[in-house]
Design a protein around this motif. Structure first.
Motif, short mmCIF file in Angstrom:
data_model
loop_
_atom_site.label_atom_id
_atom_site.label_comp_id
_atom_site.label_asym_id
_atom_site.label_seq_id
_atom_site.Cartn_x
_atom_site.Cartn_y
_atom_site.Cartn_z
N ALA A 123 35.26 63.22 36.39
CA ALA A 123 36.29 62.35 35.81
C ALA A 123 35.64 61.01 35.50
CB ALA A 123 37.45 62.17 36.78
N ALA A 124 36.15 60.32 34.50
CA ALA A 124 35.64 58.98 34.17
C ALA A 124 36.83 58.11 33.78
CB ALA A 124 34.65 59.06 33.02
N TRP A 125 36.84 56.90 34.29
CA TRP A 125 37.93 55.98 33.96
C TRP A 125 37.41 54.54 34.10
CZ3 TRP A 125 37.48 58.70 38.52
CH2 TRP A 125 37.49 57.96 39.71
N SER A 126 38.22 53.63 33.65
CA SER A 126 37.82 52.23 33.72
C SER A 126 38.16 51.68 35.11
CB SER A 126 38.57 51.47 32.62
OG SER A 126 38.19 50.13 32.68
N TRP A 127 37.16 51.19 35.80
CA TRP A 127 37.36 50.65 37.16
C TRP A 127 36.39 49.47 37.27
CZ3 TRP A 127 36.52 53.93 42.27
CH2 TRP A 127 37.05 53.22 43.35
N PRO A 128 36.82 48.33 36.72
CA PRO A 128 35.86 47.25 36.49
C PRO A 128 35.10 46.77 37.72
CG PRO A 128 37.95 46.80 35.41
CD PRO A 128 38.16 48.00 36.26
N SER A 129 35.77 46.62 38.86
CA SER A 129 35.08 46.00 39.98
C SER A 129 35.46 46.70 41.28
CB SER A 129 35.46 44.52 40.03
OG SER A 129 34.79 43.89 41.07
N TYR A 130 34.46 47.00 42.12
CA TYR A 130 34.73 47.70 43.38
C TYR A 130 35.47 46.78 44.34
CZ TYR A 130 33.73 50.30 47.67
OH TYR A 130 33.85 50.98 48.85
N MET A 131 35.02 45.54 44.41
CA MET A 131 35.74 44.54 45.22
C MET A 131 36.39 43.56 44.25
SD MET A 131 33.15 43.87 48.34
CE MET A 131 32.53 45.25 49.28
N SER A 132 36.99 42.50 44.77
CA SER A 132 37.63 41.54 43.87
C SER A 132 36.54 40.87 43.02
CB SER A 132 38.38 40.48 44.68
OG SER A 132 37.45 39.66 45.34
N PRO A 133 36.85 40.51 41.77
CA PRO A 133 35.82 39.91 40.90
C PRO A 133 35.23 38.64 41.51
CG PRO A 133 37.82 40.42 39.65
CD PRO A 133 38.14 40.67 41.09
N GLU A 134 36.02 37.89 42.30
CA GLU A 134 35.51 36.64 42.89
C GLU A 134 34.45 36.91 43.96
OE1 GLU A 134 39.29 37.06 43.74
OE2 GLU A 134 39.08 37.18 41.57
N ALA A 135 34.47 38.14 44.52
CA ALA A 135 33.57 38.43 45.64
C ALA A 135 32.11 38.19 45.26
CB ALA A 135 33.79 39.86 46.11
N LYS A 136 31.78 38.47 43.98
CA LYS A 136 30.40 38.31 43.53
C LYS A 136 29.96 36.85 43.62
CE LYS A 136 29.71 42.04 40.28
NZ LYS A 136 29.88 42.38 38.89
N GLU A 137 30.90 35.94 43.34
CA GLU A 137 30.58 34.52 43.36
C GLU A 137 30.66 33.93 44.76
OE1 GLU A 137 29.51 33.18 40.63
OE2 GLU A 137 29.93 35.03 39.53
N LEU A 138 31.70 34.33 45.48
CA LEU A 138 32.01 33.66 46.74
C LEU A 138 31.42 34.35 47.97
CD1 LEU A 138 35.79 32.92 46.04
CD2 LEU A 138 33.85 31.38 45.73
N GLY A 139 31.01 35.61 47.79
CA GLY A 139 30.57 36.37 48.95
C GLY A 139 31.77 36.99 49.65
N ILE A 140 31.51 37.79 50.66
CA ILE A 140 32.62 38.44 51.37
C ILE A 140 32.43 38.29 52.88
CG2 ILE A 140 33.18 40.16 49.60
CD1 ILE A 140 31.55 42.17 51.33
#
Ligand SMILES: Cc1ncc(COP(=O)(O)O)c(C=O)c1O
Length: 244
Positions: A123-140
Motif C-alpha cells: 500500500a502507498a499513501w501520503s504520510w508526510p511526517s512520522y512525528m510532528s513537523p516541529e520535532a525536526k527543529e525542536l528535538g524530542i
C-alpha cells in the motif's frame, strides 16, 4: 479517515485491487500469531517525479526477513519492486509512505498449520511526517523504557517481523503516557539498543557513535548515515553505548 476507507488501489498478491476491497479474513494466521514481515519505505518528491528511497535495499531486507522467518516468497524481488513503483504511480502520489507486507493466510490455524499460503501486499499513501513537523527543529523528549529490547535469542532481531513490534508499541505507549515523544530501549544487558521505530546515533567530539547490530534493527537509514559519515571523513564507531 480510516486506513481502510480511502480511494486508490492496493497491490495484493500480484494485482491492483480497489483500496476498500483489499481485505483478508479474520482467521488470517499472521493476525493471530504475528509471524509476518514488512517494510516502511518512503518516496520523496523530486523534480523528476517521486523517487523511492533505497527501494532495492528495502526489498532485499523484506526478502531476508521472510527467509529468516521461513516464509517462502511467492514473488521475485523485481516483482515486489515493480509493485512498489506501481503503488506510488497508480495512486498519483508525489511523495508517499509505502508499506509492503508479507503474511500467512487463513488456510489453516494453530502453530502447527503447515498449509499456509504466503501472501504479499503493498500500500502507498501520503504520510508526510512520522512525528510532528516541529520535532525536526525542536528535538524530542525521549524516555528510557522499562521494556527491554528483544534479545537475539528470543526473536529474530534482523527480521522486520510483525510480532517484534509488540515490544515497540508497549515501549512507545509507555513513553507517550509519561509525557515523552519516544522511547529509548536498552538491550537485556542494559546497553542502548534503539528507539521504538528508529536507530540511534550520538555525535560527540566529531565522532559518530551508534550501537552495534545485535538487538537493534539493521536500519537502512542507519547504513545510509554511516555511508555519508565515511564519505565525509567522519570517524564512525559501532559500539556498545551506555545510557549515561
Ligand atoms: C525498530 C526499528 N529500528 C530501526 C528502524 C529504522 O529502519 P530504517 O532506517 O530501515 O527505516 C525502524 C524502522 O522502521 C524500526 O522499526
Amino acid at each position: 479517515m480510516s486506513m481502510a476507507d480511502r480511494d486508490g488501489v492496493i497491490w495484493l498478491d500480484g494485482e491492483m485491487v480497489p483500496w476498500r476491497d483489499a481485505k483478508t479474513h479474520v482467521l488470517t494466521h499472521t493476525l493471530h500469531y504475528g509471524l509476518g514481515c514488512f517494510e516502511g519505505v518512503r518516496a520523496y518528491h523530486t523534480e523528476n517525479g517521486p523517487a523511492i528511497f533505497r527501494l532495492k535495499e528495502h526489498t532485499d531486507r523484506l526478502f531476508r526477513s521472510a527467509h529468516i522467518l521461513n516464509m517462502k516468497m511467492p514473488f521475485t524481488k523485481e516483482e515486489l519492486n515493480e509493485a512498489q513503483c506501481a503503488a506510488v504511480r497508480e495512486n498519483n502520489l508525489d511523495e508517499a509512505y509505502l508499506r509492503p507486507m508479507v503474511f500467512l493466510g487463513s488456510e489453516g490455524m494453530g502453530l502447527r498449520a503447515d498449509n499456509l499460503k504466503v501472501h504479499a501486499m503493498v500500500a502507498a499513501w501520503s504520510w508526510p511526517s512520522y512525528m510532528s513537523p516541529e520535532a525536526k527543529e525542536l528535538g524530542i523528549k525521549v524516555r528510557t523504557s522499562s521494556y527491554t529490547r528483544h534479545h537475539v535469542n528470543i526473536t529474530m532481531c534482523k527480521a522486520k517481523a510483525n510480532g517484534n513490534y509488540i515490544n515497540s508499541m508497549l515501549a512507545l505507549n509507555e513513553a507517550i503516557s509519561g509525557g515523552a515523544e519516544e522511547a529509548l530501549l536498552l538491550d537485556n544487558e542494559g546497553y542502548v539498543a534503539e528507539g521504538s521505530g528508529e536507530n540511534i546515533f550520538i555525535v560527540r567530539d566529531g565522532v559518530l557513535h551508534t550501537p552495534e547490530l545485535t538487538s537493534c534493527l539493521e536500519g537502512i537509514t542507519r547504513a545510509t548515515i554511516l555511508d555519508f559519515a565515511r564519505d565525509m571523513g567522519l570517524e564512525v564507531r559501532e559500539r556498545r553505548i551506555t545510557r549515561d
